[in-house]
Design a protein around this motif. Sequence first.
Motif, PDB file in Angstrom:
ATOM      1  N   SER A 209       0.943  -1.341  -0.058  1.00 46.65           N
ATOM      2  CA  SER A 209       0.013  -0.035   0.015  1.00 46.65           C
ATOM      3  C   SER A 209       0.771   1.325  -0.055  1.00 46.65           C
ATOM      4  O   SER A 209       1.985   1.240   0.222  1.00 46.65           O
ATOM      5  N   ILE A 210       0.281   2.296  -0.267  1.00 45.62           N
ATOM      6  CA  ILE A 210       0.946   3.759  -0.311  1.00 45.62           C
ATOM      7  C   ILE A 210       1.458   4.059   1.164  1.00 45.62           C
ATOM      8  O   ILE A 210       2.367   4.431   1.425  1.00 45.62           O
ATOM      9  N   ASP A 211       0.406   3.751   2.055  1.00 44.24           N
ATOM     10  CA  ASP A 211       0.833   3.972   3.550  1.00 44.24           C
ATOM     11  C   ASP A 211       1.838   3.126   4.066  1.00 44.24           C
ATOM     12  O   ASP A 211       2.832   3.679   4.784  1.00 44.24           O
ATOM     13  N   GLU A 212       2.076   1.967   3.543  1.00 41.39           N
ATOM     14  CA  GLU A 212       3.257   1.173   3.935  1.00 41.39           C
ATOM     15  C   GLU A 212       4.691   1.671   3.417  1.00 41.39           C
ATOM     16  O   GLU A 212       5.412   1.717   3.918  1.00 41.39           O
ATOM     17  N   VAL A 213       4.644   2.247   1.892  1.00 42.39           N
ATOM     18  CA  VAL A 213       5.618   2.890   1.381  1.00 42.39           C
ATOM     19  C   VAL A 213       6.176   3.873   2.360  1.00 42.39           C
ATOM     20  O   VAL A 213       7.020   4.329   2.533  1.00 42.39           O
ATOM     21  N   MET A 214       5.069   4.840   2.804  1.00 47.24           N
ATOM     22  CA  MET A 214       5.239   6.099   3.778  1.00 47.24           C
ATOM     23  C   MET A 214       5.947   5.574   5.051  1.00 47.24           C
ATOM     24  O   MET A 214       6.671   6.192   5.313  1.00 47.24           O
TER      25      MET A 214
END
Length: 223
Positions: A209-214
């Motif tokens: 997910s994008i949040d995991e990337v963040m």
Amino acid sequence: RGDFAVSISTFVVVLGLGVEVGLMVGVAISISLLLIRSSQPYMAELGRVDSQLNDVEAAVPAKSADSKDAELEGSWERGTWRSLSLVSAASPVPGCIVLRIDGAIIFTATGAIMDKVTKLMDDALKLRTDTDRSNDVKLKFFILDMGQVHDLDLSGMHMLQTLDTSLSRRGVTLMLAQPTGHVRDALSRMQHLHHSDAAAGLGARISSSIDEVMDSCYPTPQV
């Protein structure tokens, strides 16, 4: 409109030159339209929308911090991600560009994707230069949201490697977010085929997910 044009063109040719010629013309036009459509995947730069906001409310600006690194670590909030050009509540994350690709990353689309990434990078650099925003957070990460990418061929894999190398030379790290199972398999094959540090490095920068990337880009400091 494209399908209607194919139908009318085929119908007219059938009336004028016969069924066989009409079918050949129809097939040729259909293939041409397919190639044109696949060469222009929809792409959107994304921004974060607070989960407590809706699409018509204004985004709440992040709190200011003494240091830019602290701002990087604490300014993002977990929520949804929407197109910056369509949703006024979406706001970009400092030091990061998020680009969503809707469509296949195949040989017909690689040029358009590279052009879009180059334009976003150049625009970010131009903004810092023209507005004398030298104290702004430096661009460090480029995230490709691949949740809507349903296919990735050899040309697409080569494009990702080329893009990774190009961004790295500019001090920016390429990250891949939420690729589908088929795309994950293709990326895994790329690692096995090339056996290079570049392929292995890109494969290690895949998140669900994008949040995991963040989370991986800007880890929360331990108190």
